[in-house]
Write a protein that holds these residues in place. Structure first.
Motif, PDB file in Angstrom:
ATOM      1  N   HIS A  31      49.463  59.810  37.589  1.00  0.00           N
ATOM      2  CA  HIS A  31      50.824  59.788  37.066  1.00  0.00           C
ATOM      3  C   HIS A  31      50.958  58.838  35.878  1.00  0.00           C
ATOM      4  CE1 HIS A  31      50.646  56.447  39.960  1.00  0.00           C
ATOM      5  NE2 HIS A  31      51.491  55.829  39.138  1.00  0.00           N
ATOM      6  N   GLY A  32      51.963  59.121  35.063  1.00  0.00           N
ATOM      7  CA  GLY A  32      52.344  58.181  34.009  1.00  0.00           C
ATOM      8  C   GLY A  32      53.622  57.479  34.413  1.00  0.00           C
ATOM      9  N   HIS A  33      54.202  56.723  33.485  1.00  0.00           N
ATOM     10  CA  HIS A  33      55.395  55.953  33.822  1.00  0.00           C
ATOM     11  C   HIS A  33      56.414  56.044  32.702  1.00  0.00           C
ATOM     12  CE1 HIS A  33      51.736  54.086  35.471  1.00  0.00           C
ATOM     13  NE2 HIS A  33      52.428  54.058  36.588  1.00  0.00           N
ATOM     14  N   VAL A  34      57.674  56.213  33.082  1.00  0.00           N
ATOM     15  CA  VAL A  34      58.750  56.155  32.095  1.00  0.00           C
ATOM     16  C   VAL A  34      59.125  54.696  31.845  1.00  0.00           C
ATOM     17  CG1 VAL A  34      61.148  56.734  31.622  1.00  0.00           C
ATOM     18  CG2 VAL A  34      59.644  58.411  32.703  1.00  0.00           C
ATOM     19  N   GLY A  35      59.248  53.950  32.908  1.00  0.00           N
ATOM     20  CA  GLY A  35      59.555  52.527  32.775  1.00  0.00           C
ATOM     21  C   GLY A  35      58.348  51.682  33.119  1.00  0.00           C
ATOM     22  N   THR A  36      58.572  50.616  33.826  1.00  0.00           N
ATOM     23  CA  THR A  36      57.498  49.702  34.204  1.00  0.00           C
ATOM     24  C   THR A  36      57.307  49.736  35.713  1.00  0.00           C
ATOM     25  OG1 THR A  36      58.051  48.246  32.373  1.00  0.00           O
ATOM     26  CG2 THR A  36      56.697  47.313  34.103  1.00  0.00           C
ATOM     27  N   GLU A  37      56.044  49.818  36.118  1.00  0.00           N
ATOM     28  CA  GLU A  37      55.691  49.795  37.542  1.00  0.00           C
ATOM     29  C   GLU A  37      54.842  48.558  37.803  1.00  0.00           C
ATOM     30  OE1 GLU A  37      53.563  53.206  40.017  1.00  0.00           O
ATOM     31  OE2 GLU A  37      52.160  52.011  38.854  1.00  0.00           O
ATOM     32  N   ILE A  38      55.280  47.748  38.751  1.00  0.00           N
ATOM     33  CA  ILE A  38      54.538  46.543  39.100  1.00  0.00           C
ATOM     34  C   ILE A  38      54.064  46.687  40.536  1.00  0.00           C
ATOM     35  CG2 ILE A  38      54.543  44.035  39.140  1.00  0.00           C
ATOM     36  CD1 ILE A  38      57.265  44.274  37.653  1.00  0.00           C
ATOM     37  N   THR A  39      52.755  46.500  40.758  1.00  0.00           N
ATOM     38  CA  THR A  39      52.177  46.656  42.081  1.00  0.00           C
ATOM     39  C   THR A  39      51.527  45.348  42.509  1.00  0.00           C
ATOM     40  OG1 THR A  39      51.722  48.986  41.614  1.00  0.00           O
ATOM     41  CG2 THR A  39      50.549  47.996  43.468  1.00  0.00           C
ATOM     42  N   LEU A  40      51.902  44.856  43.678  1.00  0.00           N
ATOM     43  CA  LEU A  40      51.309  43.645  44.249  1.00  0.00           C
ATOM     44  C   LEU A  40      50.584  44.035  45.529  1.00  0.00           C
ATOM     45  CD1 LEU A  40      51.005  40.526  44.694  1.00  0.00           C
ATOM     46  CD2 LEU A  40      53.247  40.613  45.812  1.00  0.00           C
ATOM     47  N   VAL A  41      49.290  43.716  45.606  1.00  0.00           N
ATOM     48  CA  VAL A  41      48.511  44.067  46.792  1.00  0.00           C
ATOM     49  C   VAL A  41      48.746  43.025  47.885  1.00  0.00           C
ATOM     50  CG1 VAL A  41      46.214  44.519  47.725  1.00  0.00           C
ATOM     51  CG2 VAL A  41      46.747  45.133  45.356  1.00  0.00           C
ATOM     52  N   LEU A  42      49.031  43.535  49.107  1.00  0.00           N
ATOM     53  CA  LEU A  42      49.282  42.657  50.241  1.00  0.00           C
ATOM     54  C   LEU A  42      48.189  42.747  51.298  1.00  0.00           C
ATOM     55  CD1 LEU A  42      53.032  43.607  50.533  1.00  0.00           C
ATOM     56  CD2 LEU A  42      52.112  41.490  49.575  1.00  0.00           C
ATOM     57  N   LYS A  43      47.503  43.892  51.341  1.00  0.00           N
ATOM     58  CA  LYS A  43      46.440  44.106  52.328  1.00  0.00           C
ATOM     59  C   LYS A  43      45.465  45.119  51.755  1.00  0.00           C
ATOM     60  CE  LYS A  43      45.861  45.625  57.169  1.00  0.00           C
ATOM     61  NZ  LYS A  43      45.039  46.847  56.981  1.00  0.00           N
ATOM     62  N   GLY A  44      44.178  44.954  52.067  1.00  0.00           N
ATOM     63  CA  GLY A  44      43.187  45.868  51.526  1.00  0.00           C
ATOM     64  C   GLY A  44      43.031  45.657  50.035  1.00  0.00           C
ATOM     65  N   ALA A  45      42.650  46.724  49.328  1.00  0.00           N
ATOM     66  CA  ALA A  45      42.432  46.633  47.888  1.00  0.00           C
ATOM     67  C   ALA A  45      42.451  48.031  47.310  1.00  0.00           C
ATOM     68  CB  ALA A  45      41.089  45.959  47.583  1.00  0.00           C
ATOM     69  N   PHE A  46      42.660  48.122  45.994  1.00  0.00           N
ATOM     70  CA  PHE A  46      42.489  49.419  45.340  1.00  0.00           C
ATOM     71  C   PHE A  46      41.762  49.249  44.018  1.00  0.00           C
ATOM     72  CE2 PHE A  46      46.684  48.156  43.656  1.00  0.00           C
ATOM     73  CZ  PHE A  46      46.544  48.419  42.297  1.00  0.00           C
ATOM     74  N   LEU A  47      41.165  50.362  43.596  1.00  0.00           N
ATOM     75  CA  LEU A  47      40.423  50.409  42.348  1.00  0.00           C
ATOM     76  C   LEU A  47      41.226  51.246  41.372  1.00  0.00           C
ATOM     77  CD1 LEU A  47      37.572  49.191  41.902  1.00  0.00           C
ATOM     78  CD2 LEU A  47      36.651  51.501  42.143  1.00  0.00           C
ATOM     79  N   ASP A  48      41.402  50.744  40.150  1.00  0.00           N
ATOM     80  CA  ASP A  48      42.064  51.519  39.108  1.00  0.00           C
ATOM     81  C   ASP A  48      41.178  51.440  37.876  1.00  0.00           C
ATOM     82  OD1 ASP A  48      43.770  52.916  37.532  1.00  0.00           O
ATOM     83  OD2 ASP A  48      45.483  51.561  37.731  1.00  0.00           O
ATOM     84  N   GLY A  49      40.491  52.546  37.588  1.00  0.00           N
ATOM     85  CA  GLY A  49      39.463  52.484  36.544  1.00  0.00           C
ATOM     86  C   GLY A  49      38.366  51.536  36.999  1.00  0.00           C
ATOM     87  N   ASP A  50      38.028  50.555  36.167  1.00  0.00           N
ATOM     88  CA  ASP A  50      36.965  49.614  36.552  1.00  0.00           C
ATOM     89  C   ASP A  50      37.538  48.291  37.064  1.00  0.00           C
ATOM     90  OD1 ASP A  50      37.985  48.678  34.220  1.00  0.00           O
ATOM     91  OD2 ASP A  50      36.084  48.661  33.115  1.00  0.00           O
ATOM     92  N   ARG A  51      38.841  48.280  37.314  1.00  0.00           N
ATOM     93  CA  ARG A  51      39.453  47.043  37.814  1.00  0.00           C
ATOM     94  C   ARG A  51      39.786  47.172  39.294  1.00  0.00           C
ATOM     95  NH1 ARG A  51      43.678  44.640  33.337  1.00  0.00           N
ATOM     96  NH2 ARG A  51      42.114  44.052  31.788  1.00  0.00           N
ATOM     97  N   ARG A  52      39.484  46.104  40.032  1.00  0.00           N
ATOM     98  CA  ARG A  52      39.773  46.095  41.456  1.00  0.00           C
ATOM     99  C   ARG A  52      40.876  45.083  41.726  1.00  0.00           C
ATOM    100  NH1 ARG A  52      37.878  43.483  46.113  1.00  0.00           N
ATOM    101  NH2 ARG A  52      37.844  44.810  47.970  1.00  0.00           N
TER     102      ARG A  52
END
Ligand code: ZN
Length: 221
Positions: A149-170
């Motif tokens: 997905h893309g974004h019209v506005g701003t999306e801020i994500t804070l990890v609280l448990k586990g982890a995710f990979l987005d491209g080459d960033r974890r």
């Protein structure tokens, strides 16, 4: 001592929080992020100590157009320390959700009422009193990808448990990812553990494909 997070929350959010000018959903994001990041907490305290005059000169894009009195009232600190420093006063080492989120939701992840939204993803939408931004808790099964997905506005994500990979960033617990209009991405939760995130959005996301569009209606984002 908590570890320093690899992708910390940005100063623009801390300044907005210190000045008391952020929408409610952003305040919750900042208070939660700071509770997981000692360095961010120190930076926030620095901004709070700067006082009103300097904050007035700092240009911060997403801020509301509030009065000087409101800024000063917030900088003078009424009620702020209780939220930010909640974990210091009532530490709960086994809690998944930091104190500001537990207070906002009235419980921790295992006692809350989650709503399934497909593909094993669950969410809780937090009450949004000012209508300027939406906060939600998302739980994504290990190994699961979120729709591209893309974004019209701003999306801020804070990890609280586990982890995710987005491209080459974890991104792991305490890490913050900010995605704006220029970003199209497909975060993937790490295999082996559900990933629980606090996600704040300030405008509807635009998903790129039909099925995700339907998912979007379920997710109400
Ligand atoms: Zn996104």
């Amino acid at each position: 001592m908590r570890r320093n997070v690899e992708h910390p929350i940005g100063d623009e959010f801390l300044i907005g929080y210190a000045a008391g000018l952020l929408p409610e959903a952003y305040d919750l994001m900042v208070a939660t992020a700071v509770s997981l990041d000692d360095d961010a907490r120190a930076r926030l305290e620095g901004f709070e100590a700067m006082g009103g005059a300097l904050l007035q000169e700092v240009e911060v894009a997403p801020l509301r157009d509030d009065s000087f009195d409101a800024v000063m009232a917030r900088i003078n600190g009424a009620g702020r320390a209780d939220t930010v420093h909640g974990d210091v006063k009532t530490p709960r080492p086994n809690a998944v959700l930091p104190q500001p989120l537990r207070e906002a939701l009235g419980g921790d992840v295992d006692t809350l009422r989650w709503r399934g939204v497909g593909m094993g993803v669950k969410q809780i939408v937090l009450a949004d009193s000012d209508g300027e931004a939406t906060a939600r808790l998302l739980s994504i099964p290990g190994g699961q990808a979120m729709p591209d997905h893309g974004h019209v506005g701003t999306e801020i994500t804070l990890v609280l448990k586990g982890a995710f990979l987005d491209g080459d960033r974890r991104y792991a617990r305490g890490d913050v990812e900010v995605a704006d209009d220029a970003v199209e991405h497909m975060p993937v939760a790490d295999i082996g553990e559900d990933c629980i995130c606090l996600v704040v959005t300030d405008a509807p996301l635009r998903f790129n494909k039909l099925i995700p569009r339907i998912a979007q209606r379920f997710l109400n984002i």
